[in-house]
Design a protein around this motif. Structure first.
Motif, PDB file in Angstrom:
ATOM      1  N   ILE A 141      -2.164 -42.168 124.276  1.00 46.52           N
ATOM      2  CA  ILE A 141      -2.900 -42.680 123.122  1.00 46.52           C
ATOM      3  C   ILE A 141      -4.026 -41.717 122.763  1.00 46.52           C
ATOM      4  CG2 ILE A 141      -4.216 -44.629 122.215  1.00 46.52           C
ATOM      5  CD1 ILE A 141      -1.258 -45.235 122.938  1.00 46.52           C
ATOM      6  N   LYS A 142      -4.119 -41.353 121.515  1.00 49.56           N
ATOM      7  CA  LYS A 142      -5.157 -40.428 121.069  1.00 49.56           C
ATOM      8  C   LYS A 142      -6.479 -41.165 120.863  1.00 49.56           C
ATOM      9  CE  LYS A 142      -2.084 -37.068 118.896  1.00 49.56           C
ATOM     10  NZ  LYS A 142      -2.367 -36.070 119.953  1.00 49.56           N
ATOM     11  N   GLY A 143      -7.573 -40.442 121.094  1.00 50.13           N
ATOM     12  CA  GLY A 143      -8.896 -41.029 120.922  1.00 50.13           C
ATOM     13  C   GLY A 143      -9.134 -41.521 119.515  1.00 50.13           C
ATOM     14  N   GLU A 144      -8.528 -40.844 118.528  1.00 47.07           N
ATOM     15  CA  GLU A 144      -8.700 -41.245 117.137  1.00 47.07           C
ATOM     16  C   GLU A 144      -8.102 -42.636 116.873  1.00 47.07           C
ATOM     17  OE1 GLU A 144      -9.117 -36.906 117.406  1.00 47.07           O
ATOM     18  OE2 GLU A 144      -7.632 -38.344 118.150  1.00 47.07           O
ATOM     19  N   GLU A 145      -7.018 -42.949 117.564  1.00 44.60           N
ATOM     20  CA  GLU A 145      -6.403 -44.272 117.398  1.00 44.60           C
ATOM     21  C   GLU A 145      -7.344 -45.360 117.898  1.00 44.60           C
ATOM     22  OE1 GLU A 145      -2.041 -44.519 118.402  1.00 44.60           O
ATOM     23  OE2 GLU A 145      -2.464 -42.549 119.277  1.00 44.60           O
ATOM     24  N   ILE A 146      -7.952 -45.088 119.052  1.00 49.72           N
ATOM     25  CA  ILE A 146      -8.893 -46.057 119.624  1.00 49.72           C
ATOM     26  C   ILE A 146     -10.104 -46.199 118.717  1.00 49.72           C
ATOM     27  CG2 ILE A 146     -10.374 -46.550 121.614  1.00 49.72           C
ATOM     28  CD1 ILE A 146      -8.358 -44.966 123.319  1.00 49.72           C
ATOM     29  N   ALA A 147     -10.596 -45.059 118.219  1.00 52.52           N
ATOM     30  CA  ALA A 147     -11.775 -45.066 117.350  1.00 52.52           C
ATOM     31  C   ALA A 147     -11.527 -45.871 116.081  1.00 52.52           C
ATOM     32  CB  ALA A 147     -12.172 -43.634 117.006  1.00 52.52           C
ATOM     33  N   ALA A 148     -10.310 -45.732 115.522  1.00 56.69           N
ATOM     34  CA  ALA A 148      -9.990 -46.439 114.283  1.00 56.69           C
ATOM     35  C   ALA A 148     -10.001 -47.948 114.485  1.00 56.69           C
ATOM     36  CB  ALA A 148      -8.626 -45.979 113.771  1.00 56.69           C
ATOM     37  N   ILE A 149      -9.452 -48.402 115.614  1.00 64.42           N
ATOM     38  CA  ILE A 149      -9.420 -49.841 115.891  1.00 64.42           C
ATOM     39  C   ILE A 149     -10.816 -50.381 116.169  1.00 64.42           C
ATOM     40  CG2 ILE A 149      -8.646 -51.562 117.583  1.00 64.42           C
ATOM     41  CD1 ILE A 149      -6.026 -50.056 117.777  1.00 64.42           C
ATOM     42  N   MET A 150     -11.616 -49.604 116.916  1.00 64.14           N
ATOM     43  CA  MET A 150     -12.952 -50.057 117.282  1.00 64.14           C
ATOM     44  C   MET A 150     -13.992 -49.787 116.195  1.00 64.14           C
ATOM     45  SD  MET A 150     -13.124 -48.939 121.310  1.00 64.14           S
ATOM     46  CE  MET A 150     -14.865 -49.423 121.377  1.00 64.14           C
ATOM     47  N   ASN A 151     -13.559 -49.046 115.161  1.00 63.73           N
ATOM     48  CA  ASN A 151     -14.475 -48.672 114.082  1.00 63.73           C
ATOM     49  C   ASN A 151     -15.674 -47.890 114.625  1.00 63.73           C
ATOM     50  OD1 ASN A 151     -15.273 -48.539 111.388  1.00 63.73           O
ATOM     51  ND2 ASN A 151     -16.480 -50.438 111.518  1.00 63.73           N
ATOM     52  N   ARG A 152     -15.374 -46.898 115.452  1.00 69.12           N
ATOM     53  CA  ARG A 152     -16.391 -46.042 116.039  1.00 69.12           C
ATOM     54  C   ARG A 152     -16.053 -44.575 115.798  1.00 69.12           C
ATOM     55  NH1 ARG A 152     -20.161 -48.050 119.610  1.00 69.12           N
ATOM     56  NH2 ARG A 152     -19.979 -50.266 120.116  1.00 69.12           N
ATOM     57  N   ASN A 153     -17.040 -43.714 116.018  1.00 68.85           N
ATOM     58  CA  ASN A 153     -16.856 -42.282 115.847  1.00 68.85           C
ATOM     59  C   ASN A 153     -15.952 -41.735 116.953  1.00 68.85           C
ATOM     60  OD1 ASN A 153     -17.571 -39.330 116.292  1.00 68.85           O
ATOM     61  ND2 ASN A 153     -18.678 -39.763 114.375  1.00 68.85           N
ATOM     62  N   PRO A 154     -14.942 -40.904 116.614  1.00 66.28           N
ATOM     63  CA  PRO A 154     -14.064 -40.332 117.653  1.00 66.28           C
ATOM     64  C   PRO A 154     -14.829 -39.570 118.727  1.00 66.28           C
ATOM     65  CG  PRO A 154     -13.110 -39.982 115.485  1.00 66.28           C
ATOM     66  CD  PRO A 154     -14.491 -40.529 115.253  1.00 66.28           C
ATOM     67  N   GLY A 155     -15.953 -38.954 118.349  1.00 69.49           N
ATOM     68  CA  GLY A 155     -16.754 -38.245 119.339  1.00 69.49           C
ATOM     69  C   GLY A 155     -17.311 -39.176 120.403  1.00 69.49           C
ATOM     70  N   THR A 156     -17.688 -40.377 119.995  1.00 74.25           N
ATOM     71  CA  THR A 156     -18.194 -41.371 120.950  1.00 74.25           C
ATOM     72  C   THR A 156     -17.105 -41.754 121.938  1.00 74.25           C
ATOM     73  OG1 THR A 156     -19.713 -42.272 119.286  1.00 74.25           O
ATOM     74  CG2 THR A 156     -19.204 -43.674 121.175  1.00 74.25           C
ATOM     75  N   ILE A 157     -15.885 -41.915 121.433  1.00 74.84           N
ATOM     76  CA  ILE A 157     -14.763 -42.268 122.303  1.00 74.84           C
ATOM     77  C   ILE A 157     -14.510 -41.153 123.316  1.00 74.84           C
ATOM     78  CG2 ILE A 157     -12.323 -42.893 122.397  1.00 74.84           C
ATOM     79  CD1 ILE A 157     -14.129 -44.965 121.004  1.00 74.84           C
ATOM     80  N   ARG A 158     -14.506 -39.907 122.857  1.00 78.58           N
ATOM     81  CA  ARG A 158     -14.264 -38.783 123.761  1.00 78.58           C
ATOM     82  C   ARG A 158     -15.324 -38.716 124.860  1.00 78.58           C
ATOM     83  NH1 ARG A 158     -12.641 -36.191 118.905  1.00 78.58           N
ATOM     84  NH2 ARG A 158     -14.752 -35.381 118.587  1.00 78.58           N
ATOM     85  N   ASN A 159     -16.581 -38.925 124.495  1.00 78.58           N
ATOM     86  CA  ASN A 159     -17.656 -38.893 125.490  1.00 78.58           C
ATOM     87  C   ASN A 159     -17.481 -39.987 126.539  1.00 78.58           C
ATOM     88  OD1 ASN A 159     -18.863 -36.726 124.201  1.00 78.58           O
ATOM     89  ND2 ASN A 159     -20.232 -38.016 122.965  1.00 78.58           N
ATOM     90  N   GLN A 160     -17.125 -41.180 126.083  1.00 75.98           N
ATOM     91  CA  GLN A 160     -16.951 -42.302 127.018  1.00 75.98           C
ATOM     92  C   GLN A 160     -15.707 -42.098 127.886  1.00 75.98           C
ATOM     93  OE1 GLN A 160     -18.966 -44.736 127.687  1.00 75.98           O
ATOM     94  NE2 GLN A 160     -20.468 -44.307 126.067  1.00 75.98           N
TER      95      GLN A 160
END
Length: 293
Positions: free
Chosen positions: A25-44
């Motif tokens: 699963i790509k970080g962008e997919e998670i970011a889109a569902i959570m409505n967050r910045n992809p950079g935040t997802i990558r850091n976490q």
């Protein structure tokens, strides 16, 4: 101890991964569902990887996958062999959402029973006030009806104010079905069929010829025919020929699913030779659940 954001990321990753057929699963997919910045997802994700909860997959098709430890962290089964327990809203099953755990939080109080339902999938599909039905569960065939009064997006839990809790008995169709059947012949008129069904107080009957079920007719079919002025036609002209049958050994929980799938209220029971052996209706099943038979 995970933060609320880390829990939500991990839950979202697991939800997506369960429906990905093993693909990362790509970080962008998670970011889109959570409505967050992809950079935040990558850091976490870096923190989650260091905790052994996530593994990274390199390459153009890479991304992230949850580890076994991640499932344990969120108290979710990781076997992939568990039976999906459905959840319905307005009679329609909610796709990509299933029940992982049911916990009754106030069952000792008969006037106020709440249930905490842990779900697999995005619970953002549910809103406060939604009327839902949970189940049946695979072993005890438990069904829970209620209204959503709380939603915890971090732990993927909804809180239900329950309106009904019941268990479908582990009984077969043969034990519940009516075996002394009223049948009609194909050439009987709609009018005469109406008189016969009404006098016996039944809602429908199979149409049988030479020990073979040709169709089924209900009072609704007959009423429609009379309204159209075709009461002198033979019932073979108005009967339903799409006959759904079950075997005597079919469990009534399975019979319920078949009725719901085909939006019908009765099933024809046939023996091993395909001959008519009985009929089972929603009323028969409800009486069985209520212990009235």
């Amino acid at each position: 101890m995970l933060t609320s954001v880390q829990k939500e990321i991990l839950q979202t990753l697991i939800n997506l991964y369960r429906n990905s057929n093993g693909k990362s699963i790509k970080g962008e997919e998670i970011a889109a569902i959570m409505n967050r910045n992809p950079g935040t997802i990558r850091n976490q994700m870096q923190s989650l990887r260091s905790l052994g909860l996530v593994k990274g997959v390199p390459g153009p098709r890479g991304g992230y996958k949850p580890t076994i430890k991640a499932y344990h962290q969120l108290n979710i089964s990781s076997t992939g062999r568990e039976t999906a327990v459905p959840i319905y809203r307005g009679g329609e099953r909610i796709d990509d959402l299933s029940v992982a755990k049911i916990e009754f939080t106030s069952i000792p109080d008969p006037g106020e029973c709440e249930a905490a339902i842990k779900l697999v999938g995005s619970i953002k599909k549910l809103d406060l006030g939604d009327r839902v039905r949970i189940g049946p569960t695979p072993v005890n065939k438990l069904i829970v009806d209620g209204v959503v009064v709380g939603r915890d997006d971090m732990d993927n839990i909804i809180l239900l104010d329950t309106t009904a809790i019941r268990s479908i008995p582990k009984r077969t169709v043969e034990e519940v079905a009516t075996h002394e059947l009223v049948t009609l012949t194909p050439d009987i008129s709609v009018k005469d069929a109406a008189v016969k069904l009404s006098s016996l107080g039944i809602e429908g009957a199979p149409i049988v010829e030479d020990d073979e079920v040709k169709g089924i007719v209900t009072l609704s079919d007959i009423t429609a025919s009379i309204a159209e002025g075709t009461e002198n036609l033979p019932v073979s002209e108005i009967m339903s020929k799409n006959i759904i049958t079950v075997k005597p050994e079919t469990m009534i929980s399975d019979a319920i699913e078949i009725m719901n799938k085909h939006n019908i209220g009765r099933l024809i029971v046939t023996d091993s030779e395909g001959k008519l052996a009985g009929i089972i209706t929603r009323t028969d099943i409800l009486d069985s659940i209520a212990g009235l038979d």
